[in-house]
Design an enzyme around this catalytic site. Structure first.
Site: not given
Length: 560
Positions: A52, A84, A125-127, A197, A448, A474
């Protein structure tokens, strides 16, 4: 050069007392002329620990070029990231949500300590995205967020695949549907390069939300990671921050209640991740906007789900990019009356002004459905309440045919125990799997559950059993799942008192989640209950002792 562009100009002004400040900066290349210009931080979450973020160092250099060309003095610094996808299903997943606050605090720290005048924050990335946005809100300097971009889909046996395909492959392998070589083939082809992702999972969801909220440049959220457009996004972001300084436009001027409603609208239309609720609540808290978990149901009722995107649909973010991207979706929604057009954005213009000349969706595309034939007439993210979750739980119902499920509780206090039961075929059709003591405090870190949810899908049980937790899911999760159950078990929420065999009901139409246990019986069960001791060591210990309820965004500061 306008000296008043420097918000913190007193730090670098002439005078004997300021000489030490300037001396340190001279050593990193700042000149006499530069001290007359605004100092612009470029916060990068570059790292080699995840695809990512592997390319973000180059993007940061592009943002630096843009800020320099516009007339600022750019200074690059870094924050952390965790993956993640790599930590999923392990104890490492507990660090995922706390990393959001580490990122936010570290960026705010540098901006504040170095007296920076503006900020470009780059995350992938997600966070990273909510972490950067919380930092932007707390730093209170003109700022732009840049998304690192989506990964391209992988390909195996002529079909597009992604990281979720691997998790689901584990379930298929356990079920005997694929062999070792096929699972390895999926593993080796799922992630072909840099980028987050690819489906409408958490990273792409939050990137879309930040464009909708006005904190990212128009069109930037759907530009792929490895594309010329992404490099241009970063140069333009560096330039944009300088213009925000000229116009004295601050994050609080952009991130209003109406702007958050725009973000929720886009998330609902695209079929975004359940994590959007958690993160938007946290960002709103940081910028002091009165957003509550109930606002999501209010918006859900009037916004249709239009996008045929993974995890429940067919396409990925790169496909959406090819037909016009998030900007084109916003134009469609605006013209239909779903967006507030008068909200200010980082361009210095309103949403309506930005969209006036924006491209429309490509004619003949089938990724975004028409309003008269939506994927769902209302939004796919719902908040459920009831005696199992008095302050709210979150479900994503896109692609889920089951509207109501009642079944016996199968109770586990760890994900590991629940996963073992699934893998050992100890779960029966109709069961309601409950994984508790994994909330923000209890986890700690609210991990998650993509691993177990994907195994359930891979085994073909995704609509035969329900999966409930006070942890999270997720953005890649789909099926009959409910997360964010609050209050969490660690805080003595009702989920702590569910017993094996209790009948539990999830009703998505009524937005209810309940157990067939009387109030009197719940009181009896609670009498002898003692909360497990909170974790005390390191970052997870600090997090466990400071984090709020998930229904409030799982925030860690003390502002009311």
């Amino acid at each position: 050069m306008k000296k008043d562009l420097r918000i913190n100009s007193n730090v670098f002004s002439e005078g004997a007392m300021k000489a030490p400040n300037r001396a340190m900066l001279r050593a990193v290349g700042v000149s006499d002329e530069d001290f007359k210009k605004p100092m612009i931080g470029v916060a990068s979450t570059w790292s080699e620990v995840t695809p990512c973020n592997i390319h973000l160092d180059d993007l940061a250099i592009n943002a630096k070029k843009g800020a320099r060309a516009a007339g600022g003095v750019p200074l690059v610094f870094n924050s952390i990231t965790v993956s993640d996808g790599i930590s999923m299903g392990t104890q490492g997943m507990r660090y995922s949500l706390p990393s959001r606050d580490v990122i936010a605090d570290s960026i705010e720290t540098v901006v504040g300590a170095e007296n920076l005048d503006g900020l470009v924050a780059i995350g992938a990335c997600d966070k990273n995205i909510p972490g950067c946005m919380i930092a932007i809100a707390n730093a209170e300097v003109p700022a732009v967020f840049v998304y690192g971009g989506t990964i391209a889909p992988g390909s195996y046996k002529g079909k597009d695949i992604d990281i979720v395909s691997v998790f689901e492959g584990v379930g298929k392998h356990n079920n005997g549907d694929i062999n070792d070589n096929e699972l390895r083939g999926i593993e080796c082809h799922a992630c072909p390069g840099a980028g987050a992702c690819g489906g409408m999972y958490t990273a792409n969801t939050m990137a879309s939300a930040m464009e909708a909220i006005g904190m990212s440049l128009p069109g930037s959220s759907s530009n792929p990671a490895e594309s010329p457009e992404k490099a241009k996004d970063c140069v333009a972001a560096g330039e944009a921050v300088y213009h925000l300084l000229e116009k004295r436009i601050y994050p609080k001027d952009i991130m209003t209640k109406e702007a958050f409603e725009n973000a929720i609208t886009v998330v609902m239309a695209l079929g975004g991740s359940t994590n959007a609720i958690l993160h938007l609540l946290a960002i709103a808290h940081a910028v002091e906007v009165d957003l509550s978990i109930d606002d999501f149901n209010r918006m859900q009722e009037k916004v249709p789900h239009l996008a045929d995107l993974k995890p429940s649909g067919k396409y990925v973010m790169q496909d959406l990019h090819r037909v016009g991207g998030v900007q084109a979706v916003m134009k469609l929604l605006y013209e239909a009356g779903y967006l507030h057009g008068d909200c200010l954005t980082v361009t210095g213009k309103t949403v309506a002004e930005n969209l006036a000349d924006a491209p429309s969706l490509t004619e003949g595309q089938d990724i975004i459905m028409p309003f008269d034939n939506p994927k769902r007439a209302d939004g796919p993210l719902i908040v459920l309440k009831g005696n199992l979750s008095p302050t709210g739980a979150v479900a994503k119902v896109s692609g889920v045919k089951v509207k109501r499920h009642t079944g016996p509780a199968r109770v586990f206090d760890t994900e590991k125990e629940a996963t073992a039961a699934v893998m050992n075929n100890e779960i029966n059709d109709g069961d309601v799997i409950i994984i508790r003591y994994v909330g923000p405090k209890g986890g700690p870190g609210m991990p998650e559950m993509l691993s177990i949810s994907s195994i359930i899908v891979g085994k073909g049980m995704d609509e035969k059993v329900a999966l409930l937790t006070d942890g999270r899911f997720s953005g890649g999760t789909h099926g009959l799942v409910v997360g964010h159950i609050s209050p969490e078990a660690q805080d003595g929420g009702p989920i702590a008192f569910v017993k094996e065999g209790d009948l539990v009901t999830i009703d998505s139409e009524k937005k209810e989640i309940s157990m067939d246990v009387s109030d009197e019986e719940l009181k009896r069960r609670k009498q002898d209950w003692v909360a497990p001791p909170l974790y005390k060591k390191g970052i997870l210990g600090k997090y466990a002792h400071n984090v709020s309820c998930s229904s409030k965004g799982a925030v860690t500061d003390f502002r009311k």
